[in-house]
Structures are given as C-alpha cells and as structure tokens.
Design a protein around this motif. Sequence first.
Motif, PDB file in Angstrom:
ATOM      1  N   ALA A  10      45.840  60.134  25.394  1.00 57.35           N
ATOM      2  CA  ALA A  10      47.207  59.901  24.907  1.00 57.35           C
ATOM      3  C   ALA A  10      47.544  58.416  24.891  1.00 57.35           C
ATOM      4  O   ALA A  10      48.207  57.930  23.965  1.00 57.35           O
ATOM      5  CB  ALA A  10      48.206  60.662  25.768  1.00 57.35           C
ATOM      6  N   SER A  11      47.089  57.689  25.897  1.00 55.32           N
ATOM      7  CA  SER A  11      47.394  56.256  25.959  1.00 55.32           C
ATOM      8  C   SER A  11      46.705  55.470  24.847  1.00 55.32           C
ATOM      9  O   SER A  11      47.157  54.372  24.491  1.00 55.32           O
ATOM     10  CB  SER A  11      46.997  55.686  27.322  1.00 55.32           C
ATOM     11  OG  SER A  11      45.589  55.707  27.495  1.00 55.32           O
ATOM     12  N   SER A  12      45.638  56.039  24.260  1.00 55.05           N
ATOM     13  CA  SER A  12      44.954  55.339  23.161  1.00 55.05           C
ATOM     14  C   SER A  12      45.847  55.212  21.933  1.00 55.05           C
ATOM     15  O   SER A  12      45.596  54.371  21.057  1.00 55.05           O
ATOM     16  CB  SER A  12      43.666  56.079  22.789  1.00 55.05           C
ATOM     17  OG  SER A  12      43.953  57.351  22.219  1.00 55.05           O
ATOM     18  N   LEU A  38      41.831  60.713  17.280  1.00 59.36           N
ATOM     19  CA  LEU A  38      41.633  59.631  18.244  1.00 59.36           C
ATOM     20  C   LEU A  38      41.798  60.142  19.670  1.00 59.36           C
ATOM     21  O   LEU A  38      40.976  59.838  20.554  1.00 59.36           O
ATOM     22  CB  LEU A  38      42.630  58.502  17.973  1.00 59.36           C
ATOM     23  CG  LEU A  38      42.611  57.329  18.970  1.00 59.36           C
ATOM     24  CD1 LEU A  38      41.263  56.609  18.928  1.00 59.36           C
ATOM     25  CD2 LEU A  38      43.749  56.349  18.675  1.00 59.36           C
ATOM     26  N   VAL A  39      42.852  60.925  19.904  1.00 61.37           N
ATOM     27  CA  VAL A  39      43.088  61.459  21.248  1.00 61.37           C
ATOM     28  C   VAL A  39      41.927  62.351  21.679  1.00 61.37           C
ATOM     29  O   VAL A  39      41.462  62.288  22.825  1.00 61.37           O
ATOM     30  CB  VAL A  39      44.421  62.240  21.293  1.00 61.37           C
ATOM     31  CG1 VAL A  39      44.562  62.975  22.623  1.00 61.37           C
ATOM     32  CG2 VAL A  39      45.598  61.298  21.098  1.00 61.37           C
ATOM     33  N   GLY A  40      41.429  63.180  20.760  1.00 64.01           N
ATOM     34  CA  GLY A  40      40.327  64.071  21.088  1.00 64.01           C
ATOM     35  C   GLY A  40      39.059  63.322  21.453  1.00 64.01           C
ATOM     36  O   GLY A  40      38.388  63.649  22.443  1.00 64.01           O
ATOM     37  N   VAL A  41      38.723  62.296  20.672  1.00 67.41           N
ATOM     38  CA  VAL A  41      37.507  61.519  20.930  1.00 67.41           C
ATOM     39  C   VAL A  41      37.608  60.784  22.263  1.00 67.41           C
ATOM     40  O   VAL A  41      36.683  60.828  23.093  1.00 67.41           O
ATOM     41  CB  VAL A  41      37.247  60.527  19.776  1.00 67.41           C
ATOM     42  CG1 VAL A  41      36.125  59.550  20.151  1.00 67.41           C
ATOM     43  CG2 VAL A  41      36.890  61.274  18.506  1.00 67.41           C
ATOM     44  N   VAL A  42      38.729  60.102  22.498  1.00 70.69           N
ATOM     45  CA  VAL A  42      38.891  59.340  23.734  1.00 70.69           C
ATOM     46  C   VAL A  42      38.924  60.267  24.948  1.00 70.69           C
ATOM     47  O   VAL A  42      38.347  59.961  25.998  1.00 70.69           O
ATOM     48  CB  VAL A  42      40.167  58.472  23.679  1.00 70.69           C
ATOM     49  CG1 VAL A  42      40.421  57.782  25.025  1.00 70.69           C
ATOM     50  CG2 VAL A  42      40.061  57.436  22.570  1.00 70.69           C
ATOM     51  N   THR A  43      39.564  61.425  24.790  1.00 72.21           N
ATOM     52  CA  THR A  43      39.607  62.394  25.889  1.00 72.21           C
ATOM     53  C   THR A  43      38.208  62.894  26.234  1.00 72.21           C
ATOM     54  O   THR A  43      37.850  63.018  27.410  1.00 72.21           O
ATOM     55  CB  THR A  43      40.518  63.582  25.531  1.00 72.21           C
ATOM     56  OG1 THR A  43      41.845  63.106  25.312  1.00 72.21           O
ATOM     57  CG2 THR A  43      40.539  64.618  26.643  1.00 72.21           C
ATOM     58  N   GLN A  44      37.393  63.174  25.224  1.00 74.38           N
ATOM     59  CA  GLN A  44      36.028  63.624  25.465  1.00 74.38           C
ATOM     60  C   GLN A  44      35.187  62.540  26.136  1.00 74.38           C
ATOM     61  O   GLN A  44      34.379  62.820  27.019  1.00 74.38           O
ATOM     62  CB  GLN A  44      35.364  64.059  24.160  1.00 74.38           C
ATOM     63  CG  GLN A  44      35.767  65.459  23.695  1.00 74.38           C
ATOM     64  CD  GLN A  44      34.858  65.973  22.607  1.00 74.38           C
ATOM     65  OE1 GLN A  44      34.525  65.246  21.666  1.00 74.38           O
ATOM     66  NE2 GLN A  44      34.446  67.233  22.705  1.00 74.38           N
ATOM     67  N   LEU A  45      35.392  61.295  25.705  1.00 75.86           N
ATOM     68  CA  LEU A  45      34.602  60.193  26.265  1.00 75.86           C
ATOM     69  C   LEU A  45      34.984  59.890  27.707  1.00 75.86           C
ATOM     70  O   LEU A  45      34.120  59.518  28.522  1.00 75.86           O
ATOM     71  CB  LEU A  45      34.771  58.935  25.409  1.00 75.86           C
ATOM     72  CG  LEU A  45      34.147  58.974  23.999  1.00 75.86           C
ATOM     73  CD1 LEU A  45      34.499  57.712  23.231  1.00 75.86           C
ATOM     74  CD2 LEU A  45      32.630  59.130  24.089  1.00 75.86           C
ATOM     75  N   THR A  46      36.254  60.034  28.033  1.00 79.40           N
ATOM     76  CA  THR A  46      36.734  59.666  29.369  1.00 79.40           C
ATOM     77  C   THR A  46      36.920  60.856  30.293  1.00 79.40           C
ATOM     78  O   THR A  46      36.976  60.690  31.515  1.00 79.40           O
ATOM     79  CB  THR A  46      38.070  58.907  29.271  1.00 79.40           C
ATOM     80  OG1 THR A  46      39.072  59.782  28.713  1.00 79.40           O
ATOM     81  CG2 THR A  46      37.935  57.664  28.399  1.00 79.40           C
ATOM     82  N   GLY A  47      37.072  62.043  29.706  1.00 83.58           N
ATOM     83  CA  GLY A  47      37.326  63.220  30.517  1.00 83.58           C
ATOM     84  C   GLY A  47      38.761  63.325  30.988  1.00 83.58           C
ATOM     85  O   GLY A  47      39.077  64.177  31.822  1.00 83.58           O
ATOM     86  N   ARG A  48      39.666  62.506  30.449  1.00 82.17           N
ATOM     87  CA  ARG A  48      41.074  62.518  30.867  1.00 82.17           C
ATOM     88  C   ARG A  48      41.971  62.528  29.630  1.00 82.17           C
ATOM     89  O   ARG A  48      41.929  61.602  28.812  1.00 82.17           O
ATOM     90  CB  ARG A  48      41.406  61.290  31.721  1.00 82.17           C
ATOM     91  CG  ARG A  48      40.773  61.284  33.109  1.00 82.17           C
ATOM     92  CD  ARG A  48      41.143  60.004  33.843  1.00 82.17           C
ATOM     93  NE  ARG A  48      42.595  59.830  33.937  1.00 82.17           N
ATOM     94  CZ  ARG A  48      43.179  58.669  34.244  1.00 82.17           C
ATOM     95  NH1 ARG A  48      42.428  57.586  34.471  1.00 82.17           N
ATOM     96  NH2 ARG A  48      44.500  58.592  34.324  1.00 82.17           N
ATOM     97  N   SER A  49      42.783  63.575  29.506  1.00 80.21           N
ATOM     98  CA  SER A  49      43.681  63.667  28.360  1.00 80.21           C
ATOM     99  C   SER A  49      44.762  62.597  28.406  1.00 80.21           C
ATOM    100  O   SER A  49      45.283  62.182  27.357  1.00 80.21           O
ATOM    101  CB  SER A  49      44.331  65.057  28.306  1.00 80.21           C
ATOM    102  OG  SER A  49      45.046  65.325  29.502  1.00 80.21           O
TER     103      SER A  49
END
Length: 421
Positions: free
Chosen positions: A390-392, A375-386
Amino acid sequence: MHFTKQEKSWMMYDWSNSAYGIVIVTAILPIYFKAVATGAGVTAANSTAYWGYANSISTLVVALLAPVLGAIADYRPFKRMLFIRFTALGIIATACLPFVPQSWWGVLLAVFVISNIGYSGANIFYDGFLTDVTDADRMDRVSANGFALGYLGGVIPFIVVMVLELTKGFGVMDQTMIVRFAFFLSALWWLVFAFPMWRNVHQTYYLDPVDHPVRASWHRVRVTTGRILKNRPVALFLLSYFLYIDGVDTIFSMATAIGVDMGLSSSMLMVVLLLVQLIAVPFSVLYGRAAQRFGTKPTLLVALGFYAFITLYAFFLHDQAGFWFLAVLIGMNQGGIQSVSRSHYARLIPKQEASEYFGFYNIFGQFSAIFGPLLVGVVTQLTGRSTVGASSLFIFFLIGFIIFLYVPKQTAGDASRKGNL
C-alpha cells in the motif's frame, strides 16, 4: 447556500445510486457470489478471478464507449435520453439479481456485468450534467454536496442490511433471503431517488442536432483528442488525475485486505466500511467549501498531500488501532478529492461539450484502476507485507502532485462558454 431545484435533483442522483455502489459492488454481492460459486464446485481462487474478470469486462466496455457516448450526448436531446436509458438498464438488471437461482453463478455474474455497465455508463452523463445545472462559482459546493449525499444515501440501505444480518432477519429471513432483499432494496432505492433527476434536470448547453450524430460524434472524438493534447490545462490535469485517482481507488479497494492482515473479522470490516462512509459525508461538504473559498487547485494539492501521508503511514502500520486511524484518514479525504476533481475539471472544459469531455475523464478514471492494484500486488508479493504494498502508492501521489503543480490556474473552458450553439 440555497440550492436550486435542478441542483438538488442532480445531487439526489448521487444519493440514489450509492446503494448500488456499496451493496452490489463493494460489500454484499462479492461475498454472496463467492459463496454460491464455491458451493457449486468452483475453487475459491477461480471464483475470485471470475469476479475480477466481470468487473474488468464491465469497466472496459464503459471505458471504450465513454468518449463517443459523451460526444453523442452533447447533441440535444441525447444527453437526457442516454442518461435515462443507462440508468434504467442498471436498475432493471439489479432488480433481476434476487431472481437468479442460487446455483446459477454464471448467470448471476452476467447480470452483474449488465447492471454495472448501466451504473457506470449513467455516471458519464450524470457528471456531464454538472455544467448544465449550476454556474462555475457554485460547482464546488454542488459537486461536494452530491458526494456527501451519495455517501449518506449509501449508508442507510447498508445499515438496514447490517441490522438484518445481526438479527438474523428477525427470525423470519434466512441468509439467502437477506441477501436477495439487499439486492431488491438497492434497485428500489436507485429507482425512487433517480426520479427527481429524470424529471427536473435538462440539458442547457448543447450542440445543434445533426443528420448523423454517431458519425459526427466519432469525428468529434478524434478532433477532441487532438484538442486535449494541445490544451495544456486539460492535458496536464487528466495526466495528474490518472495517477492520483488510481492511488485513491486502490487504497479503498485494498483496505479490506490490509484489515484482514491486521486480524479484523469480516463483521468488523463492515463496521470500518460504514465508518468511512459516515466520515466522508461532512468532510466532502468541507472540501467543497474550502474549494469555493481558496480555489480548487490549492484544495486539491492539500488533498494530495494528505493521501501521500496516508501511504507513508501505511508503511508503519502494525496493529488494529493504526488501521482504524488509517480508515478515518481515508474517510476524511476520499469524497473531497473526488468531488473537487470533478468540479475543477468542469471549469476547464466547454459547457456545450461537457459530456464528451467527461467521457475522456471517465476513461482516465476507469483505466487508472489497472496499475495501482498491480503495483500493490507485486510489491506485496516481493516483501510479504500488504502494508508495504500500500505504501508503494506514494509514487502515484508524488508524481500526480508534481504534475498538478504545473496546471495553470486559469480555466481554458471559459472562452468557450458562450451559451447554446
């Protein structure tokens, strides 16, 4: 609170194997492996992938074997025997790491997999011994002090290695020698401080021996799976635990990546890791006292609330000062939520089948490590912000909190606690 010899010996095992956790799994071996693999011509991306595969393989092996190994361990005298053998496997494999030639990165990885199977497998039986060494009204303090000793026990060898790193081995050790000394120190630390557990802790609650323990254990695993599904307190707790422990482990494993994004150097990240370990020591003890006074359920709900705040705070993280504050919050709650979860679960299960039930507990803990990083990897890729990635994880703590609210306060295991069968 005065601890018995068995309780002290059980808690000391957390002290003994924590050097492995921080030196081999978290801090030193991953960096060393990437260095030797890339030095042998493996790309940086592939070396990272291989390290991930090695962790996944060892995790999968233990997760698949956990229920049946736990079931076998409930028959006397298998719990102690299996614990000693898995511990010995981990120690021997760790002691072999310094002797692997630097260019043999594949062998290094294979030896790590074996050592990690020993380390993770021994923890199944170690957790199961909690019901043997103490009473229900002391479990919170014993479990919490075990985690506290574990964090402290891991810090001491880590500091020794850091001093050698900073002083360049006092002028007599090069970088490779320091790393190999760290591997040897981890194995020696594990061996020396595991002796009290090997010598003083014995199986108090057990099932009577049978002619075919493996066949009987497979049958019991099938039966226990059905019992868990019908046992509302245990089923709801394991579902909640599966979600929130995924968030806890992912936050810790992703913290270094976020720190790099914040501009922290590798040496500073080591200091942050040390800080988290040191803060976790007193707060693990405090969580145990809180659970003993107010109950495990309210204490765990507070811990889940803290972690939900941590994930929301990560969304607004934008500088190094904020990252240090995040590290402090993680240190305050990480050991506590793990220790109270263990003691809460121990209250829900029948003592004479503790190893089998903790086998399921470990399965949920092992497999939970899959979804959080994804989940963290997908959201980070979509937003460009790690930090947004993490907040996801907030969703894991929210759903886990809601499910845990419905876990009944009474302990389902009480009715089964009739002594030895």
